[in-house]
Design a protein around this motif. Structure first.
Motif, PDB file in Angstrom:
ATOM      1  N   HIS A   9       1.032  -1.071   0.148  1.00  0.00           N
ATOM      2  CA  HIS A   9      -0.077  -0.020   0.034  1.00  0.00           C
ATOM      3  C   HIS A   9       0.849   1.191   0.097  1.00  0.00           C
ATOM      4  CE1 HIS A   9      -3.546  -2.519   0.848  1.00  0.00           C
ATOM      5  NE2 HIS A   9      -2.742  -3.057   1.773  1.00  0.00           N
ATOM      6  N   SER A  36      -1.477   3.982   5.839  1.00  0.00           N
ATOM      7  CA  SER A  36      -1.637   3.497   4.444  1.00  0.00           C
ATOM      8  C   SER A  36      -3.170   2.679   4.505  1.00  0.00           C
ATOM      9  CB  SER A  36      -0.375   2.569   4.027  1.00  0.00           C
ATOM     10  OG  SER A  36      -0.584   1.187   4.647  1.00  0.00           O
ATOM     11  N   ASP A  37      -3.418   2.189   3.568  1.00  0.00           N
ATOM     12  CA  ASP A  37      -4.669   1.200   3.441  1.00  0.00           C
ATOM     13  C   ASP A  37      -4.470   0.143   4.458  1.00  0.00           C
ATOM     14  OD1 ASP A  37      -6.209   3.124   1.893  1.00  0.00           O
ATOM     15  OD2 ASP A  37      -5.837   1.905   0.330  1.00  0.00           O
ATOM     16  N   ASP A  93      -3.067  -9.396   3.406  1.00  0.00           N
ATOM     17  CA  ASP A  93      -2.725  -8.615   1.918  1.00  0.00           C
ATOM     18  C   ASP A  93      -1.253  -8.770   1.662  1.00  0.00           C
ATOM     19  OD1 ASP A  93      -5.303  -7.728   1.977  1.00  0.00           O
ATOM     20  OD2 ASP A  93      -5.042  -5.589   2.595  1.00  0.00           O
TER      21      ASP A  93
END
Length: 93
Positions: A9, A36-37, A93
């Motif tokens: 990200h 960040s995400d 992620d």
């Protein structure tokens, strides 16, 4: 040799006050360096707040007009000046 960026990200600089609560270390207030995400980086100056990699913490932004939500995060990176936290729901992620 060029360093490979491993983060998934894009980070954005953000200086915010957050409380970080750990099951055995208690609760402390820190500043963030970026967000960040996927997570945030928390700057630790003189405090003796040293969570281990993989530890779960609860984070809440401070100083807003209404209480911010409390978010579960995981310690995924440690440096000499702080630690990186990943949102618990983004661990894959």
């Amino acid at each position: 040799m060029k360093k490979t960026e491993r983060r998934g990200h894009i980070r954005t600089a953000l200086n915010a006050r957050v409380s970080v609560e750990h099951e055995t270390l208690g609760k402390s207030i820190f500043s963030t360096r970026d967000i960040s995400d996927g997570g945030i980086f928390v700057v630790v100056e003189d405090q003796q707040f040293t969570p281990d990699m993989g530890d779960l913490v609860t984070v809440q932004v401070q100083g807003l007009p209404i209480p911010a939500p409390e978010l579960r995060m995981v310690v995924v990176r440690k440096t000499v000046d702080g630690f990186g936290l990943q949102f618990a729901d983004h661990q894959d992620d």
